[in-house]
Write a protein that holds these residues in place. Structure first.
Motif, PDB file in Angstrom:
ATOM      1  N   THR A 133     -13.791 -21.083  53.836  1.00  9.04           N
ATOM      2  CA  THR A 133     -13.233 -20.787  55.159  1.00  9.04           C
ATOM      3  C   THR A 133     -12.327 -19.567  55.189  1.00  9.04           C
ATOM      4  O   THR A 133     -12.280 -18.843  56.186  1.00  9.04           O
ATOM      5  N   LEU A 134     -11.596 -19.324  54.112  1.00 10.63           N
ATOM      6  CA  LEU A 134     -10.639 -18.223  54.105  1.00 10.63           C
ATOM      7  C   LEU A 134     -11.032 -17.086  53.172  1.00 10.63           C
ATOM      8  O   LEU A 134     -10.428 -16.014  53.204  1.00 10.63           O
ATOM      9  N   GLY A 135     -12.016 -17.333  52.316  1.00 10.42           N
ATOM     10  CA  GLY A 135     -12.410 -16.307  51.377  1.00 10.42           C
ATOM     11  C   GLY A 135     -11.418 -16.100  50.254  1.00 10.42           C
ATOM     12  O   GLY A 135     -11.436 -15.058  49.582  1.00 10.42           O
ATOM     13  N   LEU A 136     -10.544 -17.101  50.021  1.00  9.34           N
ATOM     14  CA  LEU A 136      -9.546 -16.994  48.960  1.00  9.34           C
ATOM     15  C   LEU A 136     -10.164 -17.362  47.619  1.00  9.34           C
ATOM     16  O   LEU A 136     -11.038 -18.233  47.554  1.00  9.34           O
ATOM     17  N   PRO A 137      -9.718 -16.720  46.536  1.00  3.66           N
ATOM     18  CA  PRO A 137     -10.245 -17.071  45.211  1.00  3.66           C
ATOM     19  C   PRO A 137      -9.970 -18.529  44.874  1.00  3.66           C
ATOM     20  O   PRO A 137      -8.874 -19.049  45.153  1.00  3.66           O
ATOM     21  N   GLY A 138     -10.965 -19.193  44.288  1.00  3.77           N
ATOM     22  CA  GLY A 138     -10.821 -20.613  43.996  1.00  3.77           C
ATOM     23  C   GLY A 138      -9.672 -20.933  43.072  1.00  3.77           C
ATOM     24  O   GLY A 138      -8.967 -21.933  43.254  1.00  3.77           O
ATOM     25  N   VAL A 139      -9.422 -20.095  42.071  1.00  7.08           N
ATOM     26  CA  VAL A 139      -8.344 -20.360  41.116  1.00  7.08           C
ATOM     27  C   VAL A 139      -6.987 -20.316  41.812  1.00  7.08           C
ATOM     28  O   VAL A 139      -6.109 -21.147  41.560  1.00  7.08           O
ATOM     29  N   VAL A 140      -6.816 -19.353  42.717  1.00  4.23           N
ATOM     30  CA  VAL A 140      -5.548 -19.244  43.449  1.00  4.23           C
ATOM     31  C   VAL A 140      -5.306 -20.501  44.276  1.00  4.23           C
ATOM     32  O   VAL A 140      -4.196 -21.062  44.284  1.00  4.23           O
ATOM     33  N   THR A 141      -6.326 -20.956  44.983  1.00  3.12           N
ATOM     34  CA  THR A 141      -6.164 -22.140  45.825  1.00  3.12           C
ATOM     35  C   THR A 141      -5.928 -23.400  44.989  1.00  3.12           C
ATOM     36  O   THR A 141      -5.203 -24.301  45.423  1.00  3.12           O
ATOM     37  N   LEU A 142      -6.528 -23.471  43.799  1.00  6.02           N
ATOM     38  CA  LEU A 142      -6.294 -24.621  42.925  1.00  6.02           C
ATOM     39  C   LEU A 142      -4.822 -24.734  42.553  1.00  6.02           C
ATOM     40  O   LEU A 142      -4.216 -25.805  42.646  1.00  6.02           O
ATOM     41  N   PHE A 143      -4.235 -23.631  42.133  1.00  2.00           N
ATOM     42  CA  PHE A 143      -2.827 -23.659  41.739  1.00  2.00           C
ATOM     43  C   PHE A 143      -1.918 -23.945  42.936  1.00  2.00           C
ATOM     44  O   PHE A 143      -0.953 -24.712  42.832  1.00  2.00           O
ATOM     45  N   ALA A 144      -2.236 -23.351  44.081  1.00  2.00           N
ATOM     46  CA  ALA A 144      -1.422 -23.586  45.275  1.00  2.00           C
ATOM     47  C   ALA A 144      -1.513 -25.041  45.723  1.00  2.00           C
ATOM     48  O   ALA A 144      -0.497 -25.675  46.034  1.00  2.00           O
ATOM     49  N   ALA A 145      -2.736 -25.576  45.742  1.00  3.87           N
ATOM     50  CA  ALA A 145      -2.932 -26.968  46.170  1.00  3.87           C
ATOM     51  C   ALA A 145      -2.229 -27.925  45.223  1.00  3.87           C
ATOM     52  O   ALA A 145      -1.573 -28.884  45.661  1.00  3.87           O
ATOM     53  N   ALA A 146      -2.351 -27.682  43.922  1.00  4.06           N
ATOM     54  CA  ALA A 146      -1.702 -28.556  42.947  1.00  4.06           C
ATOM     55  C   ALA A 146      -0.189 -28.540  43.132  1.00  4.06           C
ATOM     56  O   ALA A 146       0.467 -29.598  43.109  1.00  4.06           O
ATOM     57  N   GLY A 147       0.379 -27.364  43.343  1.00  2.00           N
ATOM     58  CA  GLY A 147       1.831 -27.275  43.534  1.00  2.00           C
ATOM     59  C   GLY A 147       2.300 -28.021  44.765  1.00  2.00           C
ATOM     60  O   GLY A 147       3.307 -28.747  44.726  1.00  2.00           O
ATOM     61  N   ILE A 148       1.566 -27.868  45.861  1.00  2.00           N
ATOM     62  CA  ILE A 148       1.954 -28.531  47.117  1.00  2.00           C
ATOM     63  C   ILE A 148       1.867 -30.050  46.985  1.00  2.00           C
ATOM     64  O   ILE A 148       2.790 -30.776  47.357  1.00  2.00           O
ATOM     65  N   VAL A 149       0.747 -30.524  46.444  1.00  2.00           N
ATOM     66  CA  VAL A 149       0.535 -31.968  46.347  1.00  2.00           C
ATOM     67  C   VAL A 149       1.527 -32.605  45.378  1.00  2.00           C
ATOM     68  O   VAL A 149       2.046 -33.695  45.632  1.00  2.00           O
TER      69      VAL A 149
END
Length: 490
Positions: A150-166
């Motif tokens: 949906t956003l075209g963001l790199p998967g690795v970046v979103t993994l780290f961001a999602a893990a931090g938030i959760v």
């Protein structure tokens, strides 16, 4: 989706997550002990437990994994989702919940300690931690898949961001914050799935027209060339494999009574079937639409971007986040409870109430790091869920069902059951597939990588074999225990 819509979506997700965190932290502000943190004091009613069970079970694999599997292989890909897991939810309420609640346990490993001894408690806790960490890793992969599409963001970046938030959210909200946000997430999730379902119906020109494109070969519950053992596993893995899990038991323990827990489970199962059939129908009909990028785990996000107006697409992506967040934070709390109460039990026993709560929160952070490591391993969502549902679960189900309802079998039976099951799982999921790949000319390194990525299939009936082996080990060890006790008493 144009750049403006992507920016709007990014701000929506950020705001949505911020609101969820704020709500969870507000309701969790009175948490004073690890019991409050893990089971919300056992005082929750029918409505929150219902939506919490639904939102926790209705995760990434239900929306992303099942729709993709159905689009690729027809209705045979929908046996686990939604049918198998809905049956599992009802079966847990009927056969497990009441007995576990009546003893005042906080974790499943607590039961294993009382019934089979401290060694069994420790081993079971380790197995359950592995299961929940893998499951959480699958949810993080789903977040990465959504944001990448949906956003075209790199998967690795979103993994780290999602893990931090959760991790941050789960550490401080605990189960009460989790359940409260589950109510919101559950409603949001149902709305999002319904919106996309109606949009696909509109695209075809009506519900009848949508059904008319589905071909007869898509409606077979048996995949072409599928063996009897593979077919049995397709049903046994969701129904039996998830019958005794920490995430669902926690919700039953948080209910104010067994009757409330059971009614909530039955209602949640009904919602699960009703809402879960929508991704299935989208998969069956959407397979006949030529949508760019609608492959694998990106099938549903691509359909949403193609057929929903930007505002509704944003709402649907938020609904997907609801499904994932409500599942992954439950996984992290499950791991934390097992680590602090059962694995670090000596430290837990001699700690003050405040320190126990601190240990619980650190355990949640540790679980988040483990889930991130699993997600970075490169496996896909469906393969991770399949692995989670079988590793050691046959033994946990066998020992729990026999141990709860009979006095047959003691420590040796419980341990033999768990060790045998884990050995069979490792053999059928890892060792034998690696040897099979190596027999085709692969070196051991590439063979291992191919197995972990799901490119090499395990042997047919791998889960059924593990359940039978676990049951046999339990019975044999139990009979030997009785024999030795009889001889010792003479």
């Amino acid at each position: 989706m144009d750049d403006l819509s992507r920016v709007e979506l990014l701000f929506f997700i950020a705001g949505y997550v911020a609101i969820q965190i704020a709500i969870g932290l507000w309701f969790a502000r009175g948490t004073k002990s690890d019991t409050d943190y893990y089971i919300a004091g056992g005082r929750l009613g029918y409505f929150p437990i219902t939506l919490s069970l639904f939102a926790t079970w209705f995760g990434a694999e239900t929306i992303l994994g099942s729709s993709a599997a159905v689009a690729e292989g027809g209705l045979s890909g929908a046996r686990a989702e939604p049918f198998g897991y809905a049956i599992c939810l009802v079966a847990t309420a009927l056969f497990v919940a009441g007995k576990i609640r009546s003893h005042g346990y906080v974790t499943i490993a607590d039961f294993f300690r009382d019934r089979f001894g401290k060694h069994a408690e420790f081993v079971t806790a380790i197995v359950l931690v592995v299961i929940s960490v893998i499951w959480a890793g699958a949810q993080l992969l789903a977040i990465a898949a959504i944001l990448e599409t949906t956003l075209g963001l790199p998967g690795v970046v979103t993994l780290f961001a999602a893990a931090g938030i959760v991790v941050f959210y789960s550490m401080f909200a605990g189960l009460i914050g989790d359940v409260v946000t589950d109510v919101i997430q559950g409603l949001f999730l149902m709305g999002g799935v319904i919106i996309l379902f109606l949009a696909i119906i509109h695209q075809f020109g009506g519900f009848g027209a949508m059904l008319s494109v589905i071909q007869s070969d898509q409606l077979r519950l048996i995949a072409p060339g599928e063996s009897l053992f593979t077919r049995a596993d397709a049903w046994a893995i969701p129904v039996i494999g998830s019958l005794v899990t920490q995430e669902i038991i926690t919700r039953f323990l948080a209910a104010k009574s067994t009757a409330v827990a059971r009614r909530a489970a039955f209602t949640a199962a009904g919602l699960y079937i009703g809402i879960g059939m929508m991704p299935v129908l989208i998969g069956l009909s959407g397979a006949h639409l030529d949508v760019a990028g609608a492959v694998g785990d990106n099938f549903i996000p691509a359909m949403a971007l193609e057929f929903l107006p930007p505002v509704l697409a944003i709402v649907f992506v938020g609904a997907l986040f609801s499904a994932i967040l409500s599942t992954v934070d439950s996984n992290l709390l499950a791991v934390s409870s097992l680590i602090s109460i059962n694995i670090l039990k000596k430290l837990h026993a001699r700690s003050s109430e405040q320190r126990q709560l601190m240990i619980a929160r650190l355990g949640t952070a540790f679980a988040g790091v483990g889930a991130l490591a699993v997600a970075l391993s490169g496996s896909n969502i469906y393969e991770l869920i399949a692995m989670t549902s079988v590793f050691g679960q046959g033994a946990i189900v066998v020992a729990t069902l026999i141990g709860l309802r009979t006095r047959f079998g003691g420590p040796a039976a419980g341990l033999a059951c768990v060790y045998t099951c884990v050995a069979f799982n490792l053999a059928t999921l890892l060792i034998l597939p690696i040897l099979d790949a190596m027999s085709g000319g692969m070196a051991i390194g590439p063979a291992l990588q191919a197995v972990l990525a799901g490119d090499v299939e395990p042997i047919d009936g791998y889960f059924i074999y593990s359940v039978v082996a676990a049951l046999a080990a339990y019975v044999i060890a139990g009979l030997l225990e009785n024999l030795f006790l009889t001889r010792a008493s003479k």
